[in-house]
Design a protein around this motif. Sequence first.
Motif, PDB file in Angstrom:
ATOM      1  N   VAL A   1       3.520 -10.480   6.572  1.00  0.00           N
ATOM      2  CA  VAL A   1       3.035  -9.577   7.619  1.00  0.00           C
ATOM      3  C   VAL A   1       2.086  -8.520   7.072  1.00  0.00           C
ATOM      4  O   VAL A   1       1.417  -7.824   7.845  1.00  0.00           O
ATOM      5  CB  VAL A   1       4.212  -8.894   8.342  1.00  0.00           C
ATOM      6  N   LEU A   2       2.000  -8.382   5.756  1.00  0.00           N
ATOM      7  CA  LEU A   2       1.133  -7.367   5.155  1.00  0.00           C
ATOM      8  C   LEU A   2      -0.286  -7.903   5.042  1.00  0.00           C
ATOM      9  O   LEU A   2      -0.770  -8.247   3.957  1.00  0.00           O
ATOM     10  CB  LEU A   2       1.674  -6.953   3.789  1.00  0.00           C
ATOM     11  N   LEU A   3      -0.972  -7.933   6.151  1.00  0.00           N
ATOM     12  CA  LEU A   3      -2.310  -8.517   6.202  1.00  0.00           C
ATOM     13  C   LEU A   3      -3.351  -7.656   5.497  1.00  0.00           C
ATOM     14  O   LEU A   3      -4.395  -8.157   5.081  1.00  0.00           O
ATOM     15  CB  LEU A   3      -2.730  -8.734   7.664  1.00  0.00           C
ATOM     16  N   GLN A   4      -3.074  -6.349   5.348  1.00  0.00           N
ATOM     17  CA  GLN A   4      -4.040  -5.444   4.741  1.00  0.00           C
ATOM     18  C   GLN A   4      -3.801  -5.253   3.241  1.00  0.00           C
ATOM     19  O   GLN A   4      -4.627  -4.637   2.563  1.00  0.00           O
ATOM     20  CB  GLN A   4      -3.981  -4.071   5.432  1.00  0.00           C
ATOM     21  N   LEU A   5      -2.699  -5.759   2.734  1.00  0.00           N
ATOM     22  CA  LEU A   5      -2.359  -5.534   1.327  1.00  0.00           C
ATOM     23  C   LEU A   5      -3.369  -6.235   0.415  1.00  0.00           C
ATOM     24  O   LEU A   5      -3.524  -7.449   0.475  1.00  0.00           O
ATOM     25  CB  LEU A   5      -0.948  -6.051   1.033  1.00  0.00           C
ATOM     26  N   SER A   6      -4.029  -5.454  -0.445  1.00  0.00           N
ATOM     27  CA  SER A   6      -5.044  -6.010  -1.329  1.00  0.00           C
ATOM     28  C   SER A   6      -4.722  -5.824  -2.807  1.00  0.00           C
ATOM     29  O   SER A   6      -5.245  -6.548  -3.649  1.00  0.00           O
ATOM     30  CB  SER A   6      -6.410  -5.377  -1.035  1.00  0.00           C
ATOM     31  N   CYS A   7      -3.864  -4.846  -3.140  1.00  0.00           N
ATOM     32  CA  CYS A   7      -3.620  -4.541  -4.542  1.00  0.00           C
ATOM     33  C   CYS A   7      -2.131  -4.323  -4.792  1.00  0.00           C
ATOM     34  O   CYS A   7      -1.491  -3.522  -4.104  1.00  0.00           O
ATOM     35  CB  CYS A   7      -4.402  -3.293  -4.945  1.00  0.00           C
ATOM     36  N   VAL A   8      -1.578  -5.023  -5.784  1.00  0.00           N
ATOM     37  CA  VAL A   8      -0.179  -4.874  -6.202  1.00  0.00           C
ATOM     38  C   VAL A   8      -0.150  -4.654  -7.704  1.00  0.00           C
ATOM     39  O   VAL A   8      -0.767  -5.411  -8.460  1.00  0.00           O
ATOM     40  CB  VAL A   8       0.663  -6.111  -5.826  1.00  0.00           C
ATOM     41  N   LYS A   9       0.582  -3.603  -8.130  1.00  0.00           N
ATOM     42  CA  LYS A   9       0.760  -3.308  -9.545  1.00  0.00           C
ATOM     43  C   LYS A   9       2.253  -3.199  -9.833  1.00  0.00           C
ATOM     44  O   LYS A   9       2.941  -2.416  -9.191  1.00  0.00           O
ATOM     45  CB  LYS A   9       0.055  -1.999  -9.930  1.00  0.00           C
TER      46      LYS A   9
END
Length: 397
Positions: free
Chosen positions: A158-166
């Motif tokens: 559902v996280l369509l806007q998520l672009s960066c994960v650290k």
Amino acid sequence: MPMDAAGRAACLSQFFLSSWRCYPKLTLTRYALCSKSKAYGENLSTRIDSILDSWLQVAVKPGIEELTLFLYEDEEYIFPISLLSLGVRSSIRSLELRSCVFRPTPELGPLRGLTRLALRDVRITGLKLECLLFNSLALELLDLIHCHRIIFLKIPSVLLQLSCVKVRGCSYLRAVENKAPNLSSFTLYGQVSKLSLGATLPMMKVFVMRCDKVIRYARANLPPIMPNLKTLELGSTFEVNTPMLPSKFLNLKHLIIQVNGETLSPSYDYFSLISFLDASPSLETWWLDVRHFFEGSSHLRQLPECHHDRLKSFEVIGFSSAKGLVELTCCIVKRGNNSDCQDAMCRAIRTAELEEASRAVVAIRRYIEDKVPSTAKLTLVEPCPCRRCRSTHMDDE
């Protein structure tokens, strides 16, 4: 209240109001909160937590957009979920917590505007985090540091806007499963037994990973699921030879590989890294850090020519006389447009390092220099001749 007392109270209130505006930081110390007779006999943390709760209830109001709470060595403080009221959830854009307990529940409700979530030294489980993520549909950045309670990190679709994960230093993390479809940057420092970034990530541009055997893992597993990867950064302390495979990084332009040579097996063959060059027809820059020290080179193997016309820069930090590294460099400079081979910069070094640096220069002069075509430029940074490096280098113990 007498008139003069009322006047003094009014002046005092104005003074405190001005102080809060000028000095927004709240410092709670044992000296300020406890008398000397009670300083070591009273539960100071309970008193501080009570004051902090009261202060947060006043400070965190509907309309707030950024909430940053940094505590130090107090991972027992429970962040009050009641702060995230409907009005706060509707306005908050950035939430950053450090050194506390965080227990979001399904009843929390959606954080409609939250775009940035950063947790450091926070006691939160994977299930609690997943619950929070499901309620943060606008999230763009997720940053987790030293969150040791997380064993399985699930990132929902559902996280369509998520672009960066650290994810860095989460020592008990064993599995990462991403279903967010538009993730473009992923950073993982640590060892996991399962890494699933999705069937296909068409937007992936940056992938950073540091753990054992990550170089072989990346070559074998990433090309099919990251067809549009632009930048790849890998760091490894223990590695095995990289195989030649048919899969390709068709859009990879920038490659960074760091290897801790002191923990490598003596049988490790640096030339196996040529597999990345073979798989990356669009590669433009390659930065290779191989700070390790070997005996001198033996006879070089007869290697097939490597055709690669787009590589503009190949930089080696800690170049040594290791045969595989010399062979790799020879293969690249024959076809590269601009190759840089550099040793470590000016610094105090051990005697063994200085000797190996001298051997590396000899290897470059003997095996590489005459193979550089006119279309390429070879830059060699020799052992520093300055007095500081020469006179302050440390003897081996």
